[in-house]
Design a protein around this motif. Structure first.
Motif, PDB file in Angstrom:
ATOM      1  N   MET A 256      -8.041  45.140  20.517  1.00 47.23           N
ATOM      2  CA  MET A 256      -9.305  45.158  21.251  1.00 47.23           C
ATOM      3  C   MET A 256      -9.134  45.029  22.758  1.00 47.23           C
ATOM      4  SD  MET A 256      -8.843  42.701  18.869  1.00 47.23           S
ATOM      5  CE  MET A 256      -8.072  41.090  18.857  1.00 47.23           C
ATOM      6  N   LEU A 257      -9.951  45.820  23.454  1.00 46.20           N
ATOM      7  CA  LEU A 257     -10.052  45.703  24.905  1.00 46.20           C
ATOM      8  C   LEU A 257     -11.302  44.871  25.194  1.00 46.20           C
ATOM      9  CD1 LEU A 257      -8.751  46.914  27.599  1.00 46.20           C
ATOM     10  CD2 LEU A 257     -10.854  48.236  27.670  1.00 46.20           C
ATOM     11  N   VAL A 258     -11.074  43.687  25.769  1.00 42.55           N
ATOM     12  CA  VAL A 258     -12.174  42.782  26.101  1.00 42.55           C
ATOM     13  C   VAL A 258     -12.458  42.915  27.588  1.00 42.55           C
ATOM     14  CG1 VAL A 258     -12.891  40.367  26.162  1.00 42.55           C
ATOM     15  CG2 VAL A 258     -11.470  41.198  24.278  1.00 42.55           C
ATOM     16  N   THR A 259     -13.740  43.108  27.926  1.00 41.78           N
ATOM     17  CA  THR A 259     -14.089  43.282  29.339  1.00 41.78           C
ATOM     18  C   THR A 259     -15.027  42.172  29.798  1.00 41.78           C
ATOM     19  OG1 THR A 259     -15.913  44.742  28.742  1.00 41.78           O
ATOM     20  CG2 THR A 259     -13.813  45.785  29.302  1.00 41.78           C
ATOM     21  N   LEU A 260     -14.984  41.936  31.108  1.00 43.24           N
ATOM     22  CA  LEU A 260     -15.821  40.912  31.754  1.00 43.24           C
ATOM     23  C   LEU A 260     -16.586  41.577  32.887  1.00 43.24           C
ATOM     24  CD1 LEU A 260     -16.366  37.768  31.957  1.00 43.24           C
ATOM     25  CD2 LEU A 260     -14.580  37.739  33.710  1.00 43.24           C
ATOM     26  N   GLY A 261     -17.900  41.368  32.923  1.00 37.49           N
ATOM     27  CA  GLY A 261     -18.705  41.966  33.989  1.00 37.49           C
ATOM     28  C   GLY A 261     -19.062  43.402  33.668  1.00 37.49           C
ATOM     29  N   ASN A 262     -19.623  44.080  34.703  1.00 38.34           N
ATOM     30  CA  ASN A 262     -20.119  45.433  34.485  1.00 38.34           C
ATOM     31  C   ASN A 262     -19.709  46.363  35.620  1.00 38.34           C
ATOM     32  OD1 ASN A 262     -21.792  45.134  32.039  1.00 38.34           O
ATOM     33  ND2 ASN A 262     -22.851  43.627  33.325  1.00 38.34           N
ATOM     34  N   GLY A 263     -19.835  47.676  35.331  1.00 34.99           N
ATOM     35  CA  GLY A 263     -19.667  48.697  36.362  1.00 34.99           C
ATOM     36  C   GLY A 263     -18.285  48.697  36.983  1.00 34.99           C
ATOM     37  N   LYS A 264     -18.255  49.014  38.284  1.00 33.27           N
ATOM     38  CA  LYS A 264     -16.978  49.173  38.981  1.00 33.27           C
ATOM     39  C   LYS A 264     -16.188  47.872  39.046  1.00 33.27           C
ATOM     40  CE  LYS A 264     -16.983  53.094  42.176  1.00 33.27           C
ATOM     41  NZ  LYS A 264     -16.305  53.866  41.184  1.00 33.27           N
ATOM     42  N   ASN A 265     -16.900  46.742  39.025  1.00 35.15           N
ATOM     43  CA  ASN A 265     -16.219  45.447  39.149  1.00 35.15           C
ATOM     44  C   ASN A 265     -15.766  44.874  37.809  1.00 35.15           C
ATOM     45  OD1 ASN A 265     -16.527  45.400  41.946  1.00 35.15           O
ATOM     46  ND2 ASN A 265     -18.637  44.635  41.727  1.00 35.15           N
ATOM     47  N   GLN A 266     -15.990  45.650  36.748  1.00 31.45           N
ATOM     48  CA  GLN A 266     -15.599  45.159  35.433  1.00 31.45           C
ATOM     49  C   GLN A 266     -14.078  44.947  35.383  1.00 31.45           C
ATOM     50  OE1 GLN A 266     -16.106  47.778  31.884  1.00 31.45           O
ATOM     51  NE2 GLN A 266     -17.561  46.200  31.240  1.00 31.45           N
ATOM     52  N   ARG A 267     -13.667  43.895  34.676  1.00 27.78           N
ATOM     53  CA  ARG A 267     -12.236  43.633  34.500  1.00 27.78           C
ATOM     54  C   ARG A 267     -11.902  43.554  33.013  1.00 27.78           C
ATOM     55  NH1 ARG A 267     -11.046  38.365  37.602  1.00 27.78           N
ATOM     56  NH2 ARG A 267     -13.221  37.918  37.062  1.00 27.78           N
ATOM     57  N   ALA A 268     -10.633  43.824  32.703  1.00 27.03           N
ATOM     58  CA  ALA A 268     -10.197  43.830  31.298  1.00 27.03           C
ATOM     59  C   ALA A 268      -9.157  42.745  31.061  1.00 27.03           C
ATOM     60  CB  ALA A 268      -9.613  45.195  30.933  1.00 27.03           C
ATOM     61  N   LEU A 269      -9.198  42.171  29.867  1.00 28.05           N
ATOM     62  CA  LEU A 269      -8.279  41.095  29.481  1.00 28.05           C
ATOM     63  C   LEU A 269      -7.030  41.703  28.849  1.00 28.05           C
ATOM     64  CD1 LEU A 269      -7.778  38.040  29.013  1.00 28.05           C
ATOM     65  CD2 LEU A 269      -9.055  38.267  26.873  1.00 28.05           C
ATOM     66  N   LEU A 270      -5.894  41.522  29.510  1.00 28.14           N
ATOM     67  CA  LEU A 270      -4.621  42.013  28.975  1.00 28.14           C
ATOM     68  C   LEU A 270      -3.631  40.857  28.935  1.00 28.14           C
ATOM     69  CD1 LEU A 270      -4.299  45.391  30.936  1.00 28.14           C
ATOM     70  CD2 LEU A 270      -5.330  45.010  28.694  1.00 28.14           C
ATOM     71  N   ALA A 271      -2.734  40.930  27.960  1.00 28.29           N
ATOM     72  CA  ALA A 271      -1.820  39.797  27.750  1.00 28.29           C
ATOM     73  C   ALA A 271      -0.394  40.289  27.526  1.00 28.29           C
ATOM     74  CB  ALA A 271      -2.272  38.988  26.544  1.00 28.29           C
ATOM     75  N   GLN A 272       0.546  39.389  27.849  1.00 22.24           N
ATOM     76  CA  GLN A 272       1.959  39.600  27.522  1.00 22.24           C
ATOM     77  C   GLN A 272       2.231  38.837  26.248  1.00 22.24           C
ATOM     78  OE1 GLN A 272       4.052  37.800  30.783  1.00 22.24           O
ATOM     79  NE2 GLN A 272       4.828  39.773  31.452  1.00 22.24           N
ATOM     80  N   ASN A 273       2.582  39.586  25.199  1.00 22.99           N
ATOM     81  CA  ASN A 273       2.920  38.921  23.946  1.00 22.99           C
ATOM     82  C   ASN A 273       4.381  38.476  23.994  1.00 22.99           C
ATOM     83  OD1 ASN A 273       3.671  38.555  21.092  1.00 22.99           O
ATOM     84  ND2 ASN A 273       1.601  39.338  20.727  1.00 22.99           N
ATOM     85  N   LYS A 274       4.667  37.297  23.466  1.00 22.10           N
ATOM     86  CA  LYS A 274       6.054  36.800  23.495  1.00 22.10           C
ATOM     87  C   LYS A 274       6.992  37.662  22.664  1.00 22.10           C
ATOM     88  CE  LYS A 274       5.659  32.058  24.879  1.00 22.10           C
ATOM     89  NZ  LYS A 274       5.671  30.635  24.535  1.00 22.10           N
TER      90      LYS A 274
END
Ligand code: ZN
Length: 310
Positions: A177-195
């Motif tokens: 899943m791609l989890v996003t925060l906020g809306n429009g151009k300023n939206q950001r996505a939650l990405l992680a480094q898996n061990k």
């Protein structure tokens, strides 16, 4: 822009009624109008060249291969040609028993899939998944007796007449899943480094297995919260990808974050961050921060998100 998801281009008719047609199968495996992919211990046979190509053996050669096989599975038909795969995993050195073409080697599909034609890579993924299932389901989970292949490799049946349980190929659902925060151009996505990432330096979308008696949406919310402490809403299905390493079906989702502060689960996650679209686009240029592979649905989810305001 329409983006392609890898391992989704099976150009075959699975022709499931032919799986039970013993006469037709015997005739084809006798050598007429068949193509066979040789497999060995989860590896596929390819030409040893700069641009590796999958090796398909035809007709008489294919019959010779089948006669040595621990397991031959029927994949499907394309016009008049029937496609099979044969697993040589029981042989220590297949080349000593079977006339394999020169300058070929058995290689990991994951490592070279991006170099293969998409339809071919998809057939190999299908073949690899079935071969793995046969190798790991030699005995009945109910009674422990040996099982044997049926329906051209699409079922296994317990040989104990008092049990007789039929076993089917496994496909384990996993959500990504791609989890996003906020809306429009300023939206950001939650990405992680898996061990567990081999390089240890790759940021990707979150993912995890679906548990018994859980909906896909619940699995998305649970995995995101467990790994990052983020609560999500508006969980929306996007697309799926067969991922036979060894037996997964990846179900891709988008979800909206309800909070911003990340608390990582340190056993599994090395780092997790919110990335703007510009930061993701810069990733490849940054030292030690690489986007996930082009053949993963993680990359497809990220690229699709980037396209939205591109
Ligand atoms: Zn049994």
């Amino acid at each position: 822009m329409t983006r392609t998801i890898f391992y989704t281009a099976l150009g075959l008719d699975r022709a499931h009624t032919l799986r039970e047609d013993e006469e037709w199968l015997a005739q084809r495996l006798g050598g007429a109008g068949i193509r066979v992919f040789p497999l060995w211990r989860d590896r596929v046979l390819v030409s040893a060249a700069d641009n590796p190509d999958a090796i398909l053996m035809a007709d008489a050669e294919a019959t010779a291969l089948h006669s040595q096989s621990g397991e031959t599975v029927f994949l499907g038909v394309d016009g008049d040609v029937a496609y099979f795969a044969t697993d040589l995993s029981h042989l220590e050195e297949p080349a000593n028993h079977v006339p394999l073409p020169e300058n070929t080697s058995f290689e990991d599909l994951r490592r070279l899939a991006g170099d293969l034609e998409h339809g071919t890579a998809t057939m190999l993924a299908y073949a690899r998944a079935l071969a793995y299932w046969h190798r790991t389901h030699q005995f009945c989970g109910m009674c422990g007796a040996p099982t044997e292949s049926r329906k051209a490799g699409h079922e296994r049946k317990c040989t104990n007449p008092d049990c007789g349980k039929t076993h089917f190929p496994r496909t384990d659902p996993a959500v990504i899943m791609l989890v996003t925060l906020g809306n429009g151009k300023n939206q950001r996505a939650l990405l992680a480094q898996n061990k567990r990432f081999p390089s240890g330096i790759r940021y990707s979308t979150l993912a995890g297995f679906v548990e018994p008696a859980e909906t896909l949406e619940q699995a998305v919310a649970r995995e995101v919260f467990e790994e990052t402490g983020i609560r999500v809403s508006d969980v929306q299905y996007q697309a799926s990808q067969p991922w036979p390493f060894p037996a997964n079906l990846m179900l891709g989702f988008r979800a909206s974050a309800e909070n911003e502060d990340i608390v990582i689960q340190e056993d599994e996650i090395a780092d997790a961050r919110w990335f703007s679209r510009d930061e993701v686009l810069d990733m490849a240029a940054q030292d030690g921060v690489l986007p996930p592979s082009q053949i993963s649905i993680s990359r497809w989810l990220i690229d699709t998100w980037l396209d939205e305001t591109a």
